[in-house]
Motif scaffolding. Sequence first.
Motif, short mmCIF file in Angstrom:
data_model
loop_
_atom_site.label_atom_id
_atom_site.label_comp_id
_atom_site.label_asym_id
_atom_site.label_seq_id
_atom_site.Cartn_x
_atom_site.Cartn_y
_atom_site.Cartn_z
N THR A 340 33.65 43.73 82.29
CA THR A 340 33.20 44.46 81.09
C THR A 340 33.44 43.69 79.81
O THR A 340 32.55 43.56 78.97
CB THR A 340 33.91 45.83 81.01
N CYS A 341 34.65 43.18 79.61
CA CYS A 341 35.01 42.51 78.36
C CYS A 341 34.80 41.00 78.40
O CYS A 341 35.00 40.34 77.38
CB CYS A 341 36.48 42.79 78.02
N GLY A 342 34.44 40.46 79.53
CA GLY A 342 34.29 39.01 79.62
C GLY A 342 35.60 38.27 79.62
O GLY A 342 35.72 37.19 79.02
N ILE A 343 36.61 38.81 80.32
CA ILE A 343 37.94 38.18 80.29
C ILE A 343 37.92 36.82 80.99
O ILE A 343 38.79 35.99 80.73
CB ILE A 343 39.02 39.09 80.92
N HIS A 344 36.94 36.58 81.85
CA HIS A 344 36.85 35.27 82.47
C HIS A 344 36.60 34.19 81.43
O HIS A 344 37.09 33.06 81.54
CB HIS A 344 35.74 35.26 83.52
N ASN A 345 35.85 34.54 80.40
CA ASN A 345 35.49 33.57 79.36
C ASN A 345 36.57 33.43 78.30
O ASN A 345 36.75 32.33 77.76
CB ASN A 345 34.18 33.99 78.71
N LEU A 346 37.27 34.51 77.98
CA LEU A 346 38.28 34.46 76.92
C LEU A 346 39.66 34.09 77.44
O LEU A 346 40.42 33.40 76.74
CB LEU A 346 38.35 35.82 76.20
N HIS A 347 40.01 34.51 78.65
CA HIS A 347 41.37 34.31 79.14
C HIS A 347 41.45 33.38 80.35
O HIS A 347 42.34 32.52 80.40
CB HIS A 347 42.00 35.66 79.48
N ALA A 348 40.57 33.54 81.34
CA ALA A 348 40.69 32.76 82.57
C ALA A 348 40.41 31.28 82.34
O ALA A 348 41.27 30.42 82.59
CB ALA A 348 39.76 33.33 83.64
N MET A 349 39.21 30.97 81.85
CA MET A 349 38.86 29.55 81.66
C MET A 349 39.70 28.87 80.59
O MET A 349 40.23 27.77 80.82
CB MET A 349 37.36 29.42 81.37
N PRO A 350 39.89 29.47 79.40
CA PRO A 350 40.79 28.85 78.43
C PRO A 350 42.23 28.76 78.94
O PRO A 350 42.95 27.81 78.61
CB PRO A 350 40.69 29.77 77.21
N GLY A 351 42.66 29.73 79.75
CA GLY A 351 44.00 29.66 80.33
C GLY A 351 44.15 28.48 81.26
O GLY A 351 45.17 27.78 81.26
N VAL A 352 43.11 28.24 82.08
CA VAL A 352 43.13 27.08 82.97
C VAL A 352 43.11 25.79 82.16
O VAL A 352 43.83 24.82 82.47
CB VAL A 352 41.94 27.14 83.95
N ILE A 353 42.30 25.77 81.10
CA ILE A 353 42.29 24.60 80.21
C ILE A 353 43.68 24.36 79.64
O ILE A 353 44.17 23.23 79.59
CB ILE A 353 41.27 24.80 79.06
N GLY A 354 44.34 25.44 79.22
CA GLY A 354 45.70 25.33 78.68
C GLY A 354 46.67 24.76 79.69
O GLY A 354 47.53 23.93 79.35
N GLY A 355 46.56 25.21 80.94
CA GLY A 355 47.44 24.68 81.99
C GLY A 355 47.21 23.21 82.25
O GLY A 355 48.16 22.43 82.42
N ILE A 356 45.93 22.80 82.26
CA ILE A 356 45.61 21.39 82.47
C ILE A 356 46.09 20.54 81.30
O ILE A 356 46.69 19.47 81.49
CB ILE A 356 44.09 21.22 82.67
N VAL A 357 45.86 21.02 80.08
CA VAL A 357 46.32 20.29 78.89
C VAL A 357 47.84 20.16 78.90
O VAL A 357 48.39 19.09 78.59
CB VAL A 357 45.85 21.01 77.60
N GLY A 358 48.53 21.23 79.30
CA GLY A 358 49.99 21.19 79.37
C GLY A 358 50.49 20.16 80.38
O GLY A 358 51.45 19.43 80.12
N ALA A 359 49.83 20.09 81.54
CA ALA A 359 50.24 19.15 82.57
C ALA A 359 50.02 17.71 82.11
O ALA A 359 50.90 16.84 82.30
CB ALA A 359 49.47 19.41 83.87
N ILE A 360 48.87 17.45 81.52
CA ILE A 360 48.57 16.09 81.05
C ILE A 360 49.50 15.68 79.92
O ILE A 360 50.03 14.55 79.89
CB ILE A 360 47.09 16.00 80.60
N THR A 361 49.72 16.61 78.97
CA THR A 361 50.58 16.30 77.83
C THR A 361 52.02 16.06 78.27
O THR A 361 52.70 15.17 77.74
CB THR A 361 50.54 17.45 76.80
N ALA A 362 52.49 16.85 79.24
CA ALA A 362 53.86 16.66 79.74
C ALA A 362 53.99 15.32 80.46
O ALA A 362 54.96 14.58 80.26
CB ALA A 362 54.23 17.80 80.67
N ALA A 363 53.01 14.99 81.30
CA ALA A 363 53.08 13.75 82.08
C ALA A 363 53.00 12.51 81.20
O ALA A 363 53.51 11.45 81.56
CB ALA A 363 51.97 13.73 83.12
#
Length: 476
Positions: A340-363
Amino acid sequence: MAKNTNIRISLPAVCFVWQIAMIILFGVFIRYDEESDTHWIEHRRKKNISTNLENDFYYRYPSFQDVHVMIFVGFGFLMTFLKRYSFGGVGFNFLIAAFGIQWALLMQGWFHHLDEHDWKIKIGVENLINADFCVASCLIAYGACLGKVSPVQLMVLTLFGVTLFAVEEYIILELLHAKDAGGSMVIHTFGAYYGLTISWVLYRPLLSQSKHLQGSVYHSDVFAMIGTLFLWMYWPSFNSAIADHGDGQHRAVINTYLALASSVLTTFAISSISQNNGKLDMVHIQNATLAGGVAMGTASEFMITPYGSLIVGFCSGIVSTFGYLFLTPFMEKTLKIQDTCGIHNLHAMPGVIGGIVGAITAASASESVYGQEGLINTFDFKDAVANRTVNIQGGYQAAALFVAIAFGLVGGALVGGILKLPIWGDPADVNCFDDDVYWEVIGDKIQIKPPLAWYKITLIDVQYVINIKLQRLLNF
């Protein structure tokens, strides 16, 4: 009307039973911590603390206020975009948030703050912030099911959602020792996939019967935009609320601030380009403008640099807006996920992007950028993980992302199966997205009719005008 069943669990029964259970459990387990107890004076003397200003309250409460506003006002009003479901959007958000924070204090307390000496949970202002974070994941999940579930179903969703969150959070933060100050993985990724999986299990093939209520109107979009603005303004506090005092918290605010600003410009650009007439779509502006804050959550404390923050916001704004344009229709038609709210677009995909950015930045972190002490302080390379390298830390950050996704998918499938039982009083397909099922909508039921005298006066006036016109015509 709600679906007819032989057995139906009512909202008053759930609320009363739950609150009584909370009173009992709080009486057994919950106590004030040393900074909120009257023994604070003795604690100050023992720890050689010179002033009350060193109490954690004065460091954390401003951030707690901002996060609290986001939970109850930001998320609540963001869900009022449906033309006939504003009461349910903001009202049920209020209900499950108040319901969830109590259970979260207990669940997070049992995992993180249980005193081994007296088996009590000691709470202070930071516990309140973490409870709000926990509830945020359930509110995100609610967004996928908005308008299609009953309030009792929402409370069950929250009960299990908080429980799953506490376990997932413990695994990611304590066992894997991953860093996720703003919750890109722990909050957003988990909450989104939890809600999407529940929505998939509860798929309604005849939801088109209430299609005429799924859209918005002018004033409902304005109210939803209020929620967007509150979330956008306070998101730097959300990502920095539990960060380390000093440079970590300061850096988290700056990084989030810049990522949010970048995602706004990107969203406006993509939204305009995507329309044939170049006009803007309010759905994009209400949601995708926040994607930068979601994507910056994990790496908010890291030395990602200011221009790096702008890049994260830029990319997440593009991905989120295109998600609303293409993925949401695809998911509903092909994958049978009614978001209904499009949470896949606001939370899921940006959340995955955040996790990937965090892993790369930490490494890629190094002593030349962080300094030796800064590296240890930022990633908490102490005690059991004192010898961990940044490359290994990056691997654990990536593993944490998969844990969050797994908990969301598996937990959502199990809870969705429970919510599918015909005992929760959920609305029929034709009555979805309509406040009238669960709320007294007085304004729609009272039709004010003018008195009979008004009709008489009107007819006399009309007859008088006609006579005058005819007389002038004849004279002419």
